[in-house]
Motif scaffolding. Structure first.
Motif, PDB file in Angstrom:
ATOM      1  N   LYS A 109      16.706 -39.809 109.397  1.00 14.82           N
ATOM      2  CA  LYS A 109      16.234 -38.246 109.723  1.00 14.82           C
ATOM      3  C   LYS A 109      16.888 -37.338 108.938  1.00 14.82           C
ATOM      4  CE  LYS A 109      15.056 -39.379 114.715  1.00 14.82           C
ATOM      5  NZ  LYS A 109      15.290 -39.062 115.925  1.00 14.82           N
ATOM      6  N   TRP A 110      17.725 -37.765 108.058  1.00 11.34           N
ATOM      7  CA  TRP A 110      18.323 -36.496 107.233  1.00 11.34           C
ATOM      8  C   TRP A 110      17.356 -35.921 106.093  1.00 11.34           C
ATOM      9  CZ3 TRP A 110      23.866 -38.689 105.742  1.00 11.34           C
ATOM     10  CH2 TRP A 110      24.382 -39.057 106.877  1.00 11.34           C
ATOM     11  N   ARG A 111      16.575 -36.844 105.759  1.00  7.22           N
ATOM     12  CA  ARG A 111      15.570 -36.145 104.809  1.00  7.22           C
ATOM     13  C   ARG A 111      14.877 -35.012 105.252  1.00  7.22           C
ATOM     14  NH1 ARG A 111      10.311 -37.180 102.865  1.00  7.22           N
ATOM     15  NH2 ARG A 111      10.127 -37.023 100.584  1.00  7.22           N
ATOM     16  N   ASP A 112      14.299 -35.317 106.291  1.00  6.62           N
ATOM     17  CA  ASP A 112      13.441 -34.323 107.079  1.00  6.62           C
ATOM     18  C   ASP A 112      14.316 -33.122 107.326  1.00  6.62           C
ATOM     19  OD1 ASP A 112      11.202 -33.302 108.498  1.00  6.62           O
ATOM     20  OD2 ASP A 112      12.238 -33.444 110.299  1.00  6.62           O
ATOM     21  N   MET A 113      15.540 -33.231 107.577  1.00  6.32           N
ATOM     22  CA  MET A 113      16.290 -31.943 107.912  1.00  6.32           C
ATOM     23  C   MET A 113      16.633 -31.112 106.691  1.00  6.32           C
ATOM     24  SD  MET A 113      19.889 -31.747 109.998  1.00  6.32           S
ATOM     25  CE  MET A 113      20.824 -32.758 108.912  1.00  6.32           C
ATOM     26  N   VAL A 114      16.940 -32.062 105.523  1.00  7.50           N
ATOM     27  CA  VAL A 114      17.052 -31.314 104.169  1.00  7.50           C
ATOM     28  C   VAL A 114      15.966 -30.738 103.691  1.00  7.50           C
ATOM     29  CG1 VAL A 114      17.927 -31.516 101.958  1.00  7.50           C
ATOM     30  CG2 VAL A 114      19.121 -32.700 103.861  1.00  7.50           C
ATOM     31  N   LEU A 115      14.915 -31.368 103.667  1.00  5.76           N
ATOM     32  CA  LEU A 115      13.372 -30.971 103.284  1.00  5.76           C
ATOM     33  C   LEU A 115      13.170 -29.796 103.960  1.00  5.76           C
ATOM     34  CD1 LEU A 115      11.322 -33.918 102.501  1.00  5.76           C
ATOM     35  CD2 LEU A 115      12.180 -32.394 101.049  1.00  5.76           C
ATOM     36  N   THR A 116      13.101 -29.786 105.543  1.00  5.11           N
ATOM     37  CA  THR A 116      12.737 -28.605 106.288  1.00  5.11           C
ATOM     38  C   THR A 116      13.659 -27.233 106.257  1.00  5.11           C
ATOM     39  OG1 THR A 116      11.773 -30.021 107.853  1.00  5.11           O
ATOM     40  CG2 THR A 116      11.984 -27.775 108.481  1.00  5.11           C
ATOM     41  N   ASN A 117      14.983 -27.404 106.305  1.00  5.81           N
ATOM     42  CA  ASN A 117      16.072 -26.406 106.121  1.00  5.81           C
ATOM     43  C   ASN A 117      16.235 -26.157 105.106  1.00  5.81           C
ATOM     44  OD1 ASN A 117      16.049 -26.942 108.951  1.00  5.81           O
ATOM     45  ND2 ASN A 117      18.308 -27.759 108.687  1.00  5.81           N
ATOM     46  N   VAL A 118      15.871 -26.499 103.845  1.00  4.77           N
ATOM     47  CA  VAL A 118      16.360 -25.944 102.531  1.00  4.77           C
ATOM     48  C   VAL A 118      14.952 -26.019 101.719  1.00  4.77           C
ATOM     49  CG1 VAL A 118      17.713 -26.232 100.504  1.00  4.77           C
ATOM     50  CG2 VAL A 118      18.573 -27.111 102.440  1.00  4.77           C
ATOM     51  N   TYR A 119      14.207 -27.131 101.477  1.00  2.90           N
ATOM     52  CA  TYR A 119      13.296 -26.908 100.664  1.00  2.90           C
ATOM     53  C   TYR A 119      11.997 -25.809 101.392  1.00  2.90           C
ATOM     54  CZ  TYR A 119       9.071 -28.525  98.138  1.00  2.90           C
ATOM     55  OH  TYR A 119       7.901 -28.350  97.499  1.00  2.90           O
TER      56      TYR A 119
END
Length: 245
Positions: A115-125
């Motif tokens: 689930k980390w990918r979704d967190m990084v994409l949503t919060n940063v990208y």
């Protein structure tokens, strides 16, 4: 129509929905963005369809997000402010096994790397492309960009990837502010402490917490300042929260 227009991402619940209600009372017209338009229907009905527009887009999808922001500008004829608020939080530990993180920012548990990918994409990208999609409209009105960071982006949190994403948002806000010099656009980073939303655990809810409306009030404070005042950062912690957290 001359009322100012505010677009909010992550608007269907929590901080986004609370900010929308407060902004509506202050006379803003609203463009409300969430992944699913149906989730915005109750809020739009509450505010009034004449003052709130529901838009469906994923903030990690450039084509959908930029189209939604263009739709909002075309619908109202302008965009005066954009609140990039969408975010997600998942447990993380880099050593593996269980984490005893007590950071007070909603990140505790055993860690779920898939689930980390979704967190990084949503919060940063997602925050970055929200800014990229919105800034052309905001330069036309000498408007205001606000981003939701976190006090977790101000200190080290052992094993906490969410904290790292919010460190990135802190840097992002500064980079955008520097590039926007001379455009009239203002940039504000909102950094909440522990807020009582659906993201936190029952254990964290027992600690001192803010209400989503408290963060909405901070957003409205920044927006209410005269054009000569650029409120760069607002840090809001609940009374009694550990100052290092």
């Amino acid at each position: 129509m001359t009322d100012r227009v505010l677009l909010i991402t992550g608007a269907s619940r929590g901080i986004g929905a609370a900010t929308a209600r407060l902004a509506a009372r202050d006379g803003y017209r609203l463009a409300l963005l969430s992944r699913h338009r149906d989730s915005l229907a109750p809020l739009v009905d509450e505010i009034g369809q004449d003052r709130a527009l529901a838009l469906a887009a994923d903030v990690t999808d450039w084509d959908g997000l930029s189209a939604a922001i263009a739709t909002a500008e075309n619908h109202y004829g302008r965009l005066d402010a954009v609140f990039g608020n969408a975010g997600v939080m998942h447990p993380s530990t880099f050593l593996g096994g269980d984490s005893d993180d007590d950071s007070g920012d909603g990140d505790s548990g055993g860690g779920v790397p898939e689930k980390w990918r979704d967190m990084v994409l949503t919060n940063v990208y997602g925050a970055a492309i929200t800014a990229r999609a919105a800034l052309p409209a905001l330069t036309r009105t000498e408007g205001h960009l606000l981003l939701t960071g976190s006090v977790a982006g101000r200190g080290i949190r052992p094993g906490n990837l969410y904290s790292a994403t919010k460190w990135a948002v802190t840097g992002l806000a500064g980079a955008i502010r520097a590039e926007a010099v001379g455009t009239g656009v203002r940039v504000t980073l909102i950094q909440p402490g522990l807020v009582d939303t659906e993201l936190i655990t029952a254990e964290q809810r027992a600690k001192p917490t803010l209400e989503p409306e408290d963060i909405g009030n901070a957003v409205l404070y920044a927006l209410a300042q005269p054009a000569r005042v650029d409120v760069n950062e607002i840090v809001v912690r609940p009374t009694g929260q550990d100052p290092e957290r």
